[in-house]
Design a protein around this motif. Structure first.
Motif, PDB file in Angstrom:
ATOM      1  N   GLN A  62       4.913   9.619  -2.290  1.00 11.51           N
ATOM      2  CA  GLN A  62       5.290   9.172  -1.474  1.00 11.51           C
ATOM      3  C   GLN A  62       3.706   9.735  -0.712  1.00 11.51           C
ATOM      4  O   GLN A  62       3.371  11.030  -0.470  1.00 11.51           O
ATOM      5  CB  GLN A  62       6.158  10.012  -0.504  1.00 11.51           C
ATOM      6  N   ALA A  89      10.750  -3.250  -2.482  1.00  7.17           N
ATOM      7  CA  ALA A  89       9.282  -3.343  -2.982  1.00  7.17           C
ATOM      8  C   ALA A  89       9.103  -2.887  -4.072  1.00  7.17           C
ATOM      9  O   ALA A  89       7.132  -3.001  -3.953  1.00  7.17           O
ATOM     10  CB  ALA A  89       9.289  -1.687  -1.691  1.00  7.17           C
ATOM     11  N   VAL A 141       3.247  -2.539  -5.934  1.00  5.59           N
ATOM     12  CA  VAL A 141       4.405  -1.857  -4.709  1.00  5.59           C
ATOM     13  C   VAL A 141       4.017  -2.129  -3.035  1.00  5.59           C
ATOM     14  O   VAL A 141       3.101  -2.923  -3.119  1.00  5.59           O
ATOM     15  CB  VAL A 141       4.200  -0.289  -4.495  1.00  5.59           C
ATOM     16  N   LEU A 201       5.417   6.116   2.759  1.00  3.03           N
ATOM     17  CA  LEU A 201       5.602   5.404   2.158  1.00  3.03           C
ATOM     18  C   LEU A 201       4.856   5.563   0.541  1.00  3.03           C
ATOM     19  O   LEU A 201       4.482   5.798   0.034  1.00  3.03           O
ATOM     20  CB  LEU A 201       4.211   4.549   3.119  1.00  3.03           C
ATOM     21  N   VAL A 202       5.434   4.924   0.441  1.00  3.24           N
ATOM     22  CA  VAL A 202       5.184   4.633  -1.602  1.00  3.24           C
ATOM     23  C   VAL A 202       4.052   4.184  -1.254  1.00  3.24           C
ATOM     24  O   VAL A 202       3.125   3.910  -1.027  1.00  3.24           O
ATOM     25  CB  VAL A 202       5.885   3.397  -2.101  1.00  3.24           C
ATOM     26  N   CYS A 261       8.535  -0.712   2.222  1.00  3.81           N
ATOM     27  CA  CYS A 261       8.687   0.410   2.319  1.00  3.81           C
ATOM     28  C   CYS A 261      10.053   1.187   2.849  1.00  3.81           C
ATOM     29  O   CYS A 261       9.224   1.036   4.013  1.00  3.81           O
ATOM     30  CB  CYS A 261       8.194   1.244   0.994  1.00  3.81           C
ATOM     31  N   CYS A 262      10.628   1.713   2.646  1.00  7.07           N
ATOM     32  CA  CYS A 262      11.945   2.300   4.192  1.00  7.07           C
ATOM     33  C   CYS A 262      11.672   3.768   3.478  1.00  7.07           C
ATOM     34  O   CYS A 262      12.011   5.183   4.006  1.00  7.07           O
ATOM     35  CB  CYS A 262      13.226   1.967   3.912  1.00  7.07           C
ATOM     36  N   SER A 263      10.304   4.265   2.828  1.00  6.20           N
ATOM     37  CA  SER A 263      10.751   5.228   2.714  1.00  6.20           C
ATOM     38  C   SER A 263      11.538   6.563   1.949  1.00  6.20           C
ATOM     39  O   SER A 263      11.868   7.382   2.595  1.00  6.20           O
ATOM     40  CB  SER A 263       9.995   6.384   3.641  1.00  6.20           C
ATOM     41  N   CYS A 293      12.304   6.606  -5.898  1.00  7.64           N
ATOM     42  CA  CYS A 293      10.958   5.978  -6.992  1.00  7.64           C
ATOM     43  C   CYS A 293      10.584   6.939  -7.730  1.00  7.64           C
ATOM     44  O   CYS A 293      10.057   7.217  -8.433  1.00  7.64           O
ATOM     45  CB  CYS A 293      10.145   4.749  -6.388  1.00  7.64           C
ATOM     46  N   CYS A 299      15.330   0.520  -5.402  1.00 12.34           N
ATOM     47  CA  CYS A 299      14.622   0.902  -4.464  1.00 12.34           C
ATOM     48  C   CYS A 299      14.636   0.004  -3.334  1.00 12.34           C
ATOM     49  O   CYS A 299      15.692  -1.178  -3.114  1.00 12.34           O
ATOM     50  CB  CYS A 299      13.050  -0.375  -4.048  1.00 12.34           C
ATOM     51  N   GLN A 303       4.853  -1.234   0.277  1.00 12.83           N
ATOM     52  CA  GLN A 303       4.243  -0.978   1.562  1.00 12.83           C
ATOM     53  C   GLN A 303       4.834  -1.424   2.925  1.00 12.83           C
ATOM     54  O   GLN A 303       5.602  -1.058   3.394  1.00 12.83           O
ATOM     55  CB  GLN A 303       3.207  -0.058   1.661  1.00 12.83           C
TER      56      GLN A 303
END
Ligand code: SF4
Length: 72
Positions: A26, A59, A5, A32-33, A10-12, A16, A55, A7
């Motif tokens: 998270q 990410a 992944v 964040l993942v 990642c847009c939270s 996922c 996703c 981060q």
């Protein structure tokens, strides 16, 4: 097969975690993942591919690897 992944991408969204909570979580701090396992059971591959496809940040990457001992 293993999973990575990014981060930074990642847009939270949490998508996922909803798709495959055995592999993804998270951060409670920033959302964040978090990767719970980078070499999950191959039976989870369909779910991993779905998580990667859904996703929104792109990410999640699923890396295919040769099957060990396949020539034995
Ligand atoms: S689905 Fe993608 S963007 Fe959303 S939390 Fe998971 S890794 Fe981050």
């Amino acid at each position: 097969m293993h999973v990575t992944v990014d981060q930074d991408r990642c847009c939270s969204s949490g998508q996922c975690v909803l798709t495959l909570p055995a592999v993804f979580d998270q951060s409670e701090e920033d959302g964040l993942v978090l990767l719970l396992q980078d070499r999950p059971d191959p039976a989870l591959l369909p779910g991993l591919q779905t998580a990667a496809a859904l996703c929104p940040g792109g990410a999640i990457t699923v890396h295919a690897a040769p099957v060990e001992g396949s020539r034995a």
